[in-house]
Scaffold this motif. Structure first.
Motif, PDB file in Angstrom:
ATOM      1  N   SER A  40      35.281  25.022  -9.381  1.00  0.00           N
ATOM      2  CA  SER A  40      34.267  26.041  -9.587  1.00  0.00           C
ATOM      3  C   SER A  40      32.901  25.414  -9.893  1.00  0.00           C
ATOM      4  N   ASN A  41      31.917  25.719  -9.048  1.00  0.00           N
ATOM      5  CA  ASN A  41      30.559  25.209  -9.235  1.00  0.00           C
ATOM      6  C   ASN A  41      30.502  23.688  -9.358  1.00  0.00           C
ATOM      7  N   HIS A  42      31.494  23.015  -8.801  1.00  0.00           N
ATOM      8  CA  HIS A  42      31.541  21.547  -8.843  1.00  0.00           C
ATOM      9  C   HIS A  42      31.624  21.019 -10.271  1.00  0.00           C
ATOM     10  N   MET A  43      32.170  21.837 -11.176  1.00  0.00           N
ATOM     11  CA  MET A  43      32.249  21.438 -12.586  1.00  0.00           C
ATOM     12  C   MET A  43      33.260  20.324 -12.811  1.00  0.00           C
ATOM     13  N   GLN A  44      34.348  20.310 -12.010  1.00  0.00           N
ATOM     14  CA  GLN A  44      35.382  19.274 -12.142  1.00  0.00           C
ATOM     15  C   GLN A  44      35.825  19.150 -13.603  1.00  0.00           C
ATOM     16  N   ALA A  45      36.206  20.295 -14.162  1.00  0.00           N
ATOM     17  CA  ALA A  45      36.431  20.402 -15.601  1.00  0.00           C
ATOM     18  C   ALA A  45      37.854  20.020 -16.005  1.00  0.00           C
ATOM     19  N   TYR A  46      38.237  18.811 -15.685  1.00  0.00           N
ATOM     20  CA  TYR A  46      39.571  18.320 -16.030  1.00  0.00           C
ATOM     21  C   TYR A  46      39.533  16.812 -16.175  1.00  0.00           C
ATOM     22  N   SER A  47      40.503  16.282 -16.890  1.00  0.00           N
ATOM     23  CA  SER A  47      40.731  14.841 -16.982  1.00  0.00           C
ATOM     24  C   SER A  47      42.234  14.602 -16.915  1.00  0.00           C
ATOM     25  N   PRO A  74      58.450   6.533 -14.249  1.00  0.00           N
ATOM     26  CA  PRO A  74      57.524   5.384 -14.278  1.00  0.00           C
ATOM     27  C   PRO A  74      56.119   5.757 -14.737  1.00  0.00           C
ATOM     28  N   LEU A  75      55.666   6.960 -14.360  1.00  0.00           N
ATOM     29  CA  LEU A  75      54.307   7.379 -14.711  1.00  0.00           C
ATOM     30  C   LEU A  75      54.344   8.834 -15.167  1.00  0.00           C
ATOM     31  N   PHE A  76      53.758   9.089 -16.335  1.00  0.00           N
ATOM     32  CA  PHE A  76      53.647  10.458 -16.827  1.00  0.00           C
ATOM     33  C   PHE A  76      52.174  10.811 -16.900  1.00  0.00           C
ATOM     34  N   LEU A  77      51.784  11.828 -16.159  1.00  0.00           N
ATOM     35  CA  LEU A  77      50.395  12.260 -16.130  1.00  0.00           C
ATOM     36  C   LEU A  77      50.224  13.481 -17.023  1.00  0.00           C
ATOM     37  N   VAL A  78      49.251  13.424 -17.910  1.00  0.00           N
ATOM     38  CA  VAL A  78      48.915  14.572 -18.747  1.00  0.00           C
ATOM     39  C   VAL A  78      47.605  15.146 -18.217  1.00  0.00           C
ATOM     40  N   TRP A  79      47.700  16.375 -17.702  1.00  0.00           N
ATOM     41  CA  TRP A  79      46.556  17.043 -17.089  1.00  0.00           C
ATOM     42  C   TRP A  79      45.853  17.881 -18.148  1.00  0.00           C
ATOM     43  N   CYS A  80      44.578  17.599 -18.348  1.00  0.00           N
ATOM     44  CA  CYS A  80      43.825  18.227 -19.432  1.00  0.00           C
ATOM     45  C   CYS A  80      42.630  19.013 -18.899  1.00  0.00           C
ATOM     46  N   VAL A 110      41.918  26.467 -14.442  1.00  0.00           N
ATOM     47  CA  VAL A 110      42.161  26.582 -12.998  1.00  0.00           C
ATOM     48  C   VAL A 110      41.802  25.284 -12.284  1.00  0.00           C
ATOM     49  N   ASP A 111      40.669  24.686 -12.643  1.00  0.00           N
ATOM     50  CA  ASP A 111      40.296  23.395 -12.049  1.00  0.00           C
ATOM     51  C   ASP A 111      41.419  22.371 -12.237  1.00  0.00           C
ATOM     52  N   THR A 112      41.997  22.355 -13.429  1.00  0.00           N
ATOM     53  CA  THR A 112      43.074  21.413 -13.733  1.00  0.00           C
ATOM     54  C   THR A 112      44.285  21.660 -12.853  1.00  0.00           C
ATOM     55  N   ALA A 113      44.667  22.915 -12.711  1.00  0.00           N
ATOM     56  CA  ALA A 113      45.849  23.259 -11.910  1.00  0.00           C
ATOM     57  C   ALA A 113      45.642  22.927 -10.430  1.00  0.00           C
ATOM     58  N   LEU A 114      44.459  23.216  -9.915  1.00  0.00           N
ATOM     59  CA  LEU A 114      44.188  22.912  -8.502  1.00  0.00           C
ATOM     60  C   LEU A 114      44.246  21.413  -8.249  1.00  0.00           C
ATOM     61  N   ALA A 115      43.646  20.643  -9.136  1.00  0.00           N
ATOM     62  CA  ALA A 115      43.653  19.184  -8.983  1.00  0.00           C
ATOM     63  C   ALA A 115      45.070  18.636  -9.062  1.00  0.00           C
ATOM     64  N   ALA A 116      45.856  19.151 -10.005  1.00  0.00           N
ATOM     65  CA  ALA A 116      47.222  18.660 -10.182  1.00  0.00           C
ATOM     66  C   ALA A 116      48.076  18.926  -8.953  1.00  0.00           C
ATOM     67  N   GLN A 117      47.905  20.094  -8.336  1.00  0.00           N
ATOM     68  CA  GLN A 117      48.719  20.386  -7.153  1.00  0.00           C
ATOM     69  C   GLN A 117      48.336  19.496  -5.985  1.00  0.00           C
ATOM     70  N   ASN A 118      47.044  19.174  -5.850  1.00  0.00           N
ATOM     71  CA  ASN A 118      46.650  18.177  -4.845  1.00  0.00           C
ATOM     72  C   ASN A 118      47.353  16.848  -5.107  1.00  0.00           C
ATOM     73  N   ALA A 119      47.387  16.462  -6.371  1.00  0.00           N
ATOM     74  CA  ALA A 119      48.038  15.198  -6.739  1.00  0.00           C
ATOM     75  C   ALA A 119      49.523  15.237  -6.411  1.00  0.00           C
ATOM     76  N   ALA A 120      50.163  16.359  -6.676  1.00  0.00           N
ATOM     77  CA  ALA A 120      51.600  16.487  -6.400  1.00  0.00           C
ATOM     78  C   ALA A 120      51.881  16.303  -4.918  1.00  0.00           C
ATOM     79  N   ILE A 121      51.086  16.944  -4.085  1.00  0.00           N
ATOM     80  CA  ILE A 121      51.286  16.831  -2.637  1.00  0.00           C
ATOM     81  C   ILE A 121      51.029  15.408  -2.160  1.00  0.00           C
ATOM     82  N   ALA A 122      49.990  14.772  -2.706  1.00  0.00           N
ATOM     83  CA  ALA A 122      49.706  13.379  -2.339  1.00  0.00           C
ATOM     84  C   ALA A 122      50.873  12.473  -2.715  1.00  0.00           C
ATOM     85  N   ALA A 123      51.412  12.661  -3.930  1.00  0.00           N
ATOM     86  CA  ALA A 123      52.540  11.836  -4.376  1.00  0.00           C
ATOM     87  C   ALA A 123      53.752  12.033  -3.468  1.00  0.00           C
TER      88      ALA A 123
END
Length: 245
Positions: A40-47, A74-80, A110-123
């Motif tokens: 949203s608005n290029h905020m990229q509001a997640y880490s 092996p890797l645990f990602l915490v989406w914030c 929402v930004d966090t969830a969208l980014a995480a799903q992209n990551a899931a598909i990439a993995a």
């Protein structure tokens, strides 16, 4: 059907992993893919916090409800969800950010969830498996302290990532006609569709558990929805600076 659609539609939650660590290139690719999600608005509001330290993973596994695959992946990602970085950006412009709004909270989540799903598909495209861990919200204050989360950052969910060490079946989804409505919401479809889906899920549970679990989707959902869950979250979020005004 193409390869991307086939990949998306073959998703399964993976809870057993081989000991094989991810390469730096794999991790970077996963996170870079996450960054290309809509925002949203290029905020990229997640880490994202990548946890590989066995002691930290063990503690997170306990905090998430004793989910052992959190410790063993092996890797645990915490989406914030992260408004802290935006507050810093505003300070660079001598502007005070209005952080405590429901809209900003939703945008960050929402930004966090969208980014995480992209990551899931990439993995998954690299042959890896994932499972989301909502249990990270069981003890969010302790998680925030463990991961040194600053004000205006909260853990939305975790994600186990690694090479699959089992081959679970897919859990049937709701029929498309219960999810997709044309031009207007049709509440009349729900009862009959759920009753049919319940029979499908009953067969699924019986087959998966060798007839030791006789239940349905609506029965499982009723057990979840009949009482408030994680009532502590509001006070935690307010303590992190999310006022939800």
């Amino acid at each position: 059907m193409n390869q991307v659609i086939e990949l998306i539609q073959s998703h399964r939650s993976i809870r057993k992993y081989k000991d094989t660590p991810l390469t730096n290139e794999q991790v970077e690719t996963i996170i870079q893919s996450a960054q290309m999600a809509s925002s949203s608005n290029h905020m990229q509001a997640y880490s994202v916090i990548g946890v590989t330290d066995p002691n930290v993973k063990k503690r997170l596994a306990i905090l998430a409800g004793n989910q052992v695959y959190v410790e063993r992946c092996p890797l645990f990602l915490v989406w914030c969800a992260d408004l802290h970085r935006l507050k810093v950006a505003c300070s660079l412009q001598d502007t005070e950010m209005v952080a405590g709004t429901t809209e900003n909270f939703i945008v960050a989540t929402v930004d966090t969830a969208l980014a995480a799903q992209n990551a899931a598909i990439a993995a998954e495209s690299m042959g890896l498996g994932i499972v989301y861990i909502g249990g990270i919200r069981n003890n969010p204050k302790e998680v925030a302290k463990l991961l040194h989360l600053p004000e205006l950052v909260y853990p939305v969910f975790g994600m186990c990532v690694g090479m699959p060490d089992h081959d679970p079946g897919q859990r049937p989804r709701l029929p498309l006609e219960l999810i997709y409505h044309e031009n207007r919401y049709d509440p009349e479809k729900a009862k009959k569709g759920i009753e049919e889906y319940d029979q499908m899920m009953r067969r699924y549970y019986l087959n998966r558990t060798h007839h030791s679990r006789d239940t349905t989707w609506s029965k499982e959902m009723a057990a979840i929805m009949r009482q408030p869950n994680r009532k502590h979250l509001r006070s935690f979020l307010e303590g992190q600076g999310f006022r939800l005004e």
